[in-house]
Design a protein around this motif. Structure first.
Motif, short mmCIF file in Angstrom:
data_model
loop_
_atom_site.label_atom_id
_atom_site.label_comp_id
_atom_site.label_asym_id
_atom_site.label_seq_id
_atom_site.Cartn_x
_atom_site.Cartn_y
_atom_site.Cartn_z
N CYS A 18 0.92 -1.24 -0.24
CA CYS A 18 -0.22 -0.01 0.15
C CYS A 18 0.97 1.35 0.06
CB CYS A 18 -0.73 0.03 1.21
SG CYS A 18 -2.28 -1.35 1.17
N ILE A 19 1.96 1.20 0.70
CA ILE A 19 2.78 2.62 0.88
C ILE A 19 3.22 2.75 -0.41
CG2 ILE A 19 4.54 3.46 2.19
CD1 ILE A 19 3.96 1.88 4.57
N PRO A 20 4.21 1.99 -1.10
CA PRO A 20 4.75 2.39 -2.40
C PRO A 20 3.57 2.66 -3.48
CG PRO A 20 5.17 -0.02 -2.05
CD PRO A 20 4.70 0.59 -0.80
N ALA A 21 2.70 2.05 -3.31
CA ALA A 21 1.66 2.02 -4.56
C ALA A 21 1.06 3.61 -4.41
CB ALA A 21 0.55 1.03 -4.25
N PHE A 22 0.71 4.02 -3.07
CA PHE A 22 0.36 5.37 -2.91
C PHE A 22 1.21 6.50 -3.25
CE2 PHE A 22 -3.36 3.34 -1.38
CZ PHE A 22 -4.56 4.28 -1.62
N ILE A 23 2.43 6.15 -3.18
CA ILE A 23 3.85 7.17 -3.43
C ILE A 23 3.65 7.21 -4.94
CG2 ILE A 23 6.08 7.38 -3.51
CD1 ILE A 23 6.41 5.92 -0.65
#
Length: 667
Positions: free
Chosen positions: A602-607
């Protein structure tokens, strides 16, 4: 900016969120009626099954009183900083677990989404434990207790009411102590007083009740249909949970007066009963007897770290959601210190209640403590019920015990549902913050999670439960999220700016050590050095070859300085699924990989999504109040590391020019 210079400067009508919401027909955001409701809700969430069963067992297994050393190290430098960070973030932004991070730093909105994925895991499978507790509670009204004899229809020829193999050495529960239980394994041991037939295979009636009556385990890839009796217990648990929170904090704040305090009453009753039994002193000695040699084992420090993360409910968005209902000037700093002290004190005190009764069990059965506590946190459904059955009036004591288990888990469960409902409401206020929408939203969450939980109460459901338990809200995911939380607040948003926000809320800055924990200590403890080998280690854990890796192979994967990083150690030391001697379905590897990858991606995807939108991805929302909007974001040793961020105002807003000529150092 006008809205950044303190309470004495009113917002323009067009910029006032309250007036905008009223114009759209939206209900105002709720607040706690008083501080007591907030404190009890927080206490109910963080004090649960892990405090009563996991912590005492970990103390016994990891050096007794010596275990307090790594526990308090992780608590002071990791647990309390993250606990306070999340609570203060919610109070400052008045937003749930997702939109709070969006307002602070849009680029890292994925941190909030990842925490909500963890909450979804918990909402689906944690309540299954309450269904088991209800099943046992209803069984307590039978005489004799159904798990005390081998004459029941579910018993096998291997059942024997007195043997030394009644507690398995490798049993465990990850939601209590982050290990996976081999539920279908039965320890085969011999005893000189038993016949040759009994030496070959003997099982206690308590264990057979758990395996063949409650779980009805079948080692097959096919899960089978849900057990109707457990499904009814699960439905009852969800019904209770729904009516505890369906009205929002108005109902939650009232319910916690009972659900958060009743377990303490039961724990006190069990404590005073336990310490008056013969053998109680020996049991407490086993609980606290120090073994200094345990400090040299990395797994002891790992278990201390994961215990702190689990028991303090960090990285789940729950603390942010509960804090968001506080008034802006509530002293959340003192609240967090008091709650952390209460949490740890409860864990230590619970050990006396648990091990005093186990000491009595050793005394009555003439068994060594090692044979009693080997089942670890399985004490909740195997060993402790056996100990209570030895007391006069076993039905009474069993009812009190399982009521305590039920209420310990209930408030943790409905606060997790509240966290998800808060996050969704703040994400879509135009749709969900309208009359009667709250009740419908909570009902939809309850129905969906109930249906998704049904596979966990089938004949093969315990295998799926173990997978969700081990790879869903696992230590690896929590450590990963904690790492990003501290880095984003300290280095991206700015530790000094966050300190100014806290000072604006409570009237004074918190202790300076918190700043350096967020900057350096907490990220390092959580495993900031894991990045170089993260993907390689992940493949070892999730898609491991059938042959388990040796310890030397695992060490070969780590870099020299990463052995001190908790997250990396957790990755390289976790046993692959195929190395377990228990039955594992063929689809287990795929499910484990998806469960682990869900929150972490989730974190790299939203970045990437934020960068693609080409917006100011690290600028906080202009609606956030800033005590000193033109002060440096971060200073170390008097040196400016990061100066003030660019204007937070909207294009064309000339308030920034005016702000230079005004004193912005006071509210």
């Amino acid at each position: 900016m006008e809205q950044s210079r303190g309470e004495d400067t009113p917002l323009r009508a067009a910029d006032d969120p309250l007036k905008r919401n009223q114009a759209k027909g939206l209900e105002p955001r709720e607040k706690w009626a008083n501080k007591t409701e907030f404190l009890l809700s927080m206490a109910g969430e963080i004090i649960g099954l892990g405090n009563v069963w996991r912590f005492p067992y970990l103390c016994y297994r990891n050096g007794g009183g010596v275990f307090f050393i790594p526990y308090f190290v992780f608590l002071v430098f990791c647990g309390i900083p993250i606990f306070f960070l999340e609570t203060a973030l919610g109070q400052y932004t008045s937003q749930g677990g997702v939109t709070a991070w969006r307002k602070i730093c849009p680029m890292f909105e994925g941190i909030g989404v990842a925490s909500q994925v963890i909450v979804i895991y918990l909402n689906i499978y944690y309540i299954v434990v309450l269904a088991w507790a209800l099943f046992y509670l209803f069984s307590c009204f039978q005489s004799p207790l159904p798990w005390t004899s081998c004459s029941q229809e579910w018993n096998t020829v291997d059942c024997h009411s007195y043997n030394q193999s009644m507690h398995r050495p490798n049993a465990g529960w990850i939601f209590l102590y982050n290990k996976t239980d081999n539920y279908s394994d039965i320890l085969i041991s011999s005893h000189s007083n038993f016949s040759e037939a009994l030496q070959q295979a003997v099982v206690s009636p308590e264990e057979e009740f758990w395996l063949h009556r409650v779980q009805r385990v079948v080692n097959e890839d096919f899960l089978g249909p849900p057990h109707y009796d457990l499904a009814l217990c699960l439905l009852l648990a969800w019904t209770i949970c729904y009516f505890c929170i369906w009205k929002g904090v108005k109902s939650t704040g009232k319910v916690v007066y009972f659900t958060a305090t009743f377990p303490y009453l039961m724990l006190l009753v069990l404590f005073f009963r336990g310490v008056t039994l013969p053998g109680a002193g020996a049991g407490i000695t086993y609980y606290l007897y120090p073994d200094i040699s345990k400090l040299s084992k990395p797994e002891v420090w790992l278990e201390a770290g994961t215990q702190v993360l689990f028991s303090y409910a960090v990285c789940q968005g729950v603390l942010t959601a509960l804090g968001s209902y506080n008034k802006y000037q509530n002293n959340c700093y003192k609240d967090c210190v008091a709650l952390c002290a209460l949490n740890s004190a409860t864990s230590i005190f619970a050990g006396f209640a648990v091990f005093s009764v186990l000491g009595y069990m050793c005394h009555e059965l003439d068994l060594p403590m090692e044979d009693i506590v080997r089942s670890g946190p399985g004490l909740a459904f195997i060993a402790y019920p056996k100990a209570l059955s030895l007391l006069p009036g076993p039905q009474f004591w069993s009812v009190l015990f399982f009521l305590m288990i039920l209420f310990l888990g209930l408030d943790s469960q409905f606060v997790c549902v509240e966290s998800l409902a808060t996050a969704l409401t703040d994400l879509f206020p135009g749709v969900l913050r309208k009359p009667k929408r709250r009740e419908i939203l909570v009902l939809v969450i309850a129905v969906i999670c109930f249906l998704l939980g049904l596979p966990l109460i089938t004949q093969g459901g315990i295998h799926l439960f173990k997978l969700v338990d081990r790879y869903g809200p696992s230590g690896t995911n929590l450590l990963f999220i904690a790492c990003f939380e501290s880095i984003v607040i300290a280095w991206v948003y700015g530790a000094d700016r966050f300190y100014d926000n806290i000072k604006d809320m409570i009237g004074y800055p918190p202790i300076a050590v918190l700043k350096y924990c967020w900057l350096f200590v907490t990220p390092f403890i959580c495993g900031i050095n894991y990045k170089r080998h993260r993907r390689r280690c992940w493949l070892v854990v999730v898609f491991a070859p059938p042959k388990p890796l040796s310890s030397s192979a695992s060490l070969h994967l780590s870099c020299p300085d990463a052995a001190q990083a908790t997250l990396l150690y957790d990755l390289v030391s976790s046993k692959p699924l195929s190395s377990s001697s228990t039955f594992m379905p063929s689809w287990a590897f795929v499910v484990a990989g998806l469960l682990t990858a869900g929150p972490m991606l989730c974190i790299p995807a939203f970045i990437l999504v934020s960068l693609k939108r080409d917006r100011r991805v690290i600028s906080p929302s202009p609606e956030l109040r800033q005590l000193q909007p033109h002060a440096p974001r971060l200073m170390l040793c008097g040196v400016i590391v990061f100066g003030r961020q660019g204007s937070l105002g909207r294009p064309g807003d000339d308030s920034e020019v005016k702000a230079h000529a005004e004193d912005t150092s006071r509210v």
